[in-house]
Design a protein around this motif. Structure first.
Motif, short mmCIF file in Angstrom:
data_model
loop_
_atom_site.label_atom_id
_atom_site.label_comp_id
_atom_site.label_asym_id
_atom_site.label_seq_id
_atom_site.Cartn_x
_atom_site.Cartn_y
_atom_site.Cartn_z
N PHE A 1 -6.89 29.45 -10.33
CA PHE A 1 -7.57 28.08 -10.16
C PHE A 1 -6.19 27.26 -9.41
O PHE A 1 -5.18 27.36 -9.82
CB PHE A 1 -7.80 27.32 -11.17
CG PHE A 1 -8.90 28.13 -11.82
CD1 PHE A 1 -10.58 27.75 -11.43
CD2 PHE A 1 -8.85 28.83 -12.90
CE1 PHE A 1 -11.55 28.39 -12.01
CE2 PHE A 1 -9.95 29.47 -13.53
CZ PHE A 1 -11.37 29.29 -13.15
N ASP A 2 -6.51 26.57 -8.32
CA ASP A 2 -5.63 25.48 -7.96
C ASP A 2 -5.49 24.55 -8.60
O ASP A 2 -4.21 24.01 -8.61
CB ASP A 2 -6.16 25.08 -6.46
CG ASP A 2 -6.43 26.25 -5.47
OD1 ASP A 2 -5.52 26.94 -5.25
OD2 ASP A 2 -7.66 26.14 -4.98
N ALA A 3 -6.27 24.10 -9.32
CA ALA A 3 -6.01 22.89 -10.38
C ALA A 3 -7.01 23.11 -11.86
O ALA A 3 -8.12 23.84 -11.61
CB ALA A 3 -6.41 21.51 -9.90
N SER A 4 -6.62 22.51 -12.82
CA SER A 4 -7.39 22.55 -14.21
C SER A 4 -7.16 21.39 -14.83
O SER A 4 -6.28 20.56 -14.71
CB SER A 4 -6.94 23.56 -15.12
OG SER A 4 -5.73 23.64 -15.16
N VAL A 5 -8.40 20.63 -15.26
CA VAL A 5 -8.37 19.37 -15.76
C VAL A 5 -9.21 19.32 -17.27
O VAL A 5 -10.29 19.88 -17.42
CB VAL A 5 -9.11 18.31 -15.09
CG1 VAL A 5 -9.10 16.94 -15.77
CG2 VAL A 5 -8.35 18.11 -13.65
N ASP A 6 -8.12 19.06 -18.26
CA ASP A 6 -8.64 19.32 -19.81
C ASP A 6 -9.03 18.22 -20.44
O ASP A 6 -8.27 17.09 -20.68
CB ASP A 6 -7.51 19.95 -20.36
CG ASP A 6 -7.92 20.74 -21.74
OD1 ASP A 6 -9.12 20.41 -22.05
OD2 ASP A 6 -7.09 21.41 -22.26
N PHE A 7 -10.13 17.87 -20.44
CA PHE A 7 -10.81 16.57 -21.24
C PHE A 7 -11.09 16.99 -22.68
O PHE A 7 -11.32 15.84 -23.46
CB PHE A 7 -12.06 16.20 -20.42
CG PHE A 7 -12.19 15.88 -19.35
CD1 PHE A 7 -11.90 14.23 -18.92
CD2 PHE A 7 -12.17 16.69 -18.15
CE1 PHE A 7 -11.73 13.92 -17.80
CE2 PHE A 7 -12.29 15.98 -16.92
CZ PHE A 7 -12.16 14.56 -16.77
N ALA A 8 -10.72 18.21 -23.30
CA ALA A 8 -11.13 18.40 -24.69
C ALA A 8 -9.97 19.14 -25.43
O ALA A 8 -10.04 19.93 -26.30
CB ALA A 8 -12.25 19.46 -24.41
N ALA A 9 -8.52 18.51 -24.98
CA ALA A 9 -7.57 19.05 -25.79
C ALA A 9 -7.22 17.88 -26.83
O ALA A 9 -7.03 16.78 -26.33
CB ALA A 9 -6.41 19.03 -24.71
N TYR A 10 -7.15 18.35 -27.96
CA TYR A 10 -7.02 17.34 -28.86
C TYR A 10 -5.92 17.77 -30.14
O TYR A 10 -5.40 16.78 -30.81
CB TYR A 10 -8.18 17.14 -29.89
CG TYR A 10 -9.44 16.59 -29.01
CD1 TYR A 10 -9.35 15.41 -28.76
CD2 TYR A 10 -10.39 17.55 -28.64
CE1 TYR A 10 -10.47 14.72 -27.89
CE2 TYR A 10 -11.61 17.08 -27.94
CZ TYR A 10 -11.33 15.63 -27.54
OH TYR A 10 -12.58 15.18 -26.56
N THR A 11 -5.32 18.93 -29.84
CA THR A 11 -4.31 19.37 -30.92
C THR A 11 -3.14 20.13 -30.05
O THR A 11 -3.29 20.49 -29.01
CB THR A 11 -4.73 20.30 -32.00
OG1 THR A 11 -5.45 21.50 -31.35
CG2 THR A 11 -6.06 19.68 -32.67
N GLY A 12 -2.09 20.21 -30.98
CA GLY A 12 -1.01 21.00 -30.29
C GLY A 12 -1.53 22.48 -29.94
O GLY A 12 -1.01 22.95 -28.77
N GLU A 13 -2.42 23.15 -30.88
CA GLU A 13 -2.82 24.43 -30.51
C GLU A 13 -3.74 24.43 -29.18
O GLU A 13 -3.62 25.35 -28.47
CB GLU A 13 -3.73 24.85 -31.83
CG GLU A 13 -4.05 26.33 -31.63
CD GLU A 13 -5.04 26.81 -32.44
OE1 GLU A 13 -5.97 26.36 -32.76
OE2 GLU A 13 -4.43 27.77 -33.17
N ASP A 14 -4.48 23.25 -28.91
CA ASP A 14 -5.10 23.41 -27.72
C ASP A 14 -4.29 23.34 -26.56
O ASP A 14 -4.33 24.02 -25.59
CB ASP A 14 -6.06 22.03 -27.74
CG ASP A 14 -7.00 21.96 -28.47
OD1 ASP A 14 -7.48 23.12 -29.09
OD2 ASP A 14 -7.72 20.85 -29.14
N GLY A 15 -2.99 22.68 -26.56
CA GLY A 15 -2.15 22.56 -25.52
C GLY A 15 -1.22 23.78 -25.19
O GLY A 15 -1.30 24.46 -24.09
N GLN A 16 -1.01 24.43 -26.51
CA GLN A 16 -0.31 25.62 -26.57
C GLN A 16 -1.19 26.72 -25.71
O GLN A 16 -0.81 27.50 -25.03
CB GLN A 16 0.12 26.16 -27.79
CG GLN A 16 0.91 27.39 -27.87
CD GLN A 16 1.36 27.72 -29.36
OE1 GLN A 16 0.94 26.85 -30.33
NE2 GLN A 16 2.13 28.85 -29.35
#
Length: 335
Positions: A64-79
């Motif tokens: 993908f050229d870009a991704s936008v994450d509206f559903a990240a709430y924890t450190g594990e989500d980011g990792q």
């Protein structure tokens, strides 16, 4: 661009998707599929719980050229986002919150700048509602930290966008609508104590516009940006603006939160913008470095009020069934 949208089917994410489609971008939505969307065949849909194994399986081999994450709430989500999308995305944007500053100790004394992020976190509160608010802010910080670590380690191109309270016609929490129902019955409007002395919110459609303009800008990689309106009215001044927009003669009546609770009224239901967990951020970095200018407060409040009047919801917001008790309490306070 080929853009992956993670979550975001209710409010800002839907507005963002419309803007992407209007500009001719290819959109892939990844979410659990629990809510309908209006996009038809215009978008590709991937069904997955982002915390489970389907995330990596469905995105394997996809670029993908870009991704936008509206559903990240924890450190594990980011990792996990960095692990799954690393090497497969040109720019990753995580939607964060001004609450990352509110869980700092001490809290920034004025409008929080991006430089105010670093520092110790306040102790875990003993009970609700503070506990839930604290957990939300701490979880978002952990997610940001995971993305910052991935940028430092492997140059994962992530940007965090910190937003305060979001207002708009599609707000599923119906916060501004809570006040409009009361202003339009002509009765007094109770304003509990506890709110910060000034407010600085953001308009949902302006968040969507900012995100579209942000995508693919290398100067933002590995950094965070606050996004908010410029104006900083007090809550009573904000409510006066709403009152004028709908032509209401309702009086604003200050009340102690404990007086509401004594009458069986929840201050957060009566006045959802009165909570002390309202972040107050400085948007100057986005303005000065990226050239973003937020729509004036009066203009977007007018849009929200006009939409409500043109298409009123079928039923008032939860808590309005106790409106008689609110009016009686206001009468007692006014003598």
């Amino acid at each position: 661009m080929r853009v992956l949208v993670i979550g975001g089917t209710r409010f800002v994410g839907s507005l963002f998707t419309w803007r992407l489609l209007a500009q001719g971008h290819q959109v892939t939505q990844l979410n659990r599929g629990t809510l309908p969307d209006p996009f038809g065949a215009r978008v590709e849909r991937l069904r997955a719980d982002r915390t489970g194994p389907d995330l990596a399986r469905l995105l394997a081999g996809r670029d993908f050229d870009a991704s936008v994450d509206f559903a990240a709430y924890t450190g594990e989500d980011g990792q996990r986002a960095a692990e799954v999308l690393g090497g497969h995305v040109g720019h990753h944007v995580m939607i964060s919150t001004g609450q990352v500053y509110l869980v700092r100790e001490p809290r920034p004394p004025g409008a929080a700048r991006e430089e105010d992020y670093d520092g110790p976190v306040m102790p875990r509160p003993a009970s609700e509602p503070d506990l839930g608010e604290w957990a939300y802010g701490v979880g978002k910080r952990a997610c940001e930290d995971a993305l910052a670590e991935a940028f430092a380690r492997v140059r994962f191109p992530a940007t965090c966008v910190r937003i305060p309270m979001v207002n708009g016609e599609r707000d599923h929490y119906r916060r501004i609508e809570t006040y409009l129902w009361r202003l339009l019955d002509g009765g007094p409007l109770l304003v509990p104590d506890g709110a910060p002395p000034r407010t600085r919110h953001v308009y949902g459609d302006e968040v969507a516009r900012f995100l579209v303009e942000l995508l693919g800008r290398p100067a933002t990689y590995g950094r965070a940006f606050n996004l908010a309106q410029e104006e900083t009215p007090s809550l009573p001044a904000l409510l006066e603006k709403l009152r004028a927009l709908v032509g209401s003669r309702s009086e604003l009546v200050p009340v102690a939160a404990d007086a509401l609770e004594k009458e069986g009224l929840d201050p957060r239901v009566v006045s959802p913008l009165s909570t002390p967990w309202m972040s107050f951020v400085d948007p100057s970095r986005a303005r000065d470095e990226l050239g973003f200018r937020h729509l004036p407060l009066d203009a977007y409040l007018g849009r929200v009020a006009a939409s409500f009047l043109a298409h009123p919801p079928p039923a008032p917001t939860p808590g309005y069934e106790l409106r008689r008790q609110e009016v009686a309490l206001a009468g007692a306070l006014q003598g």
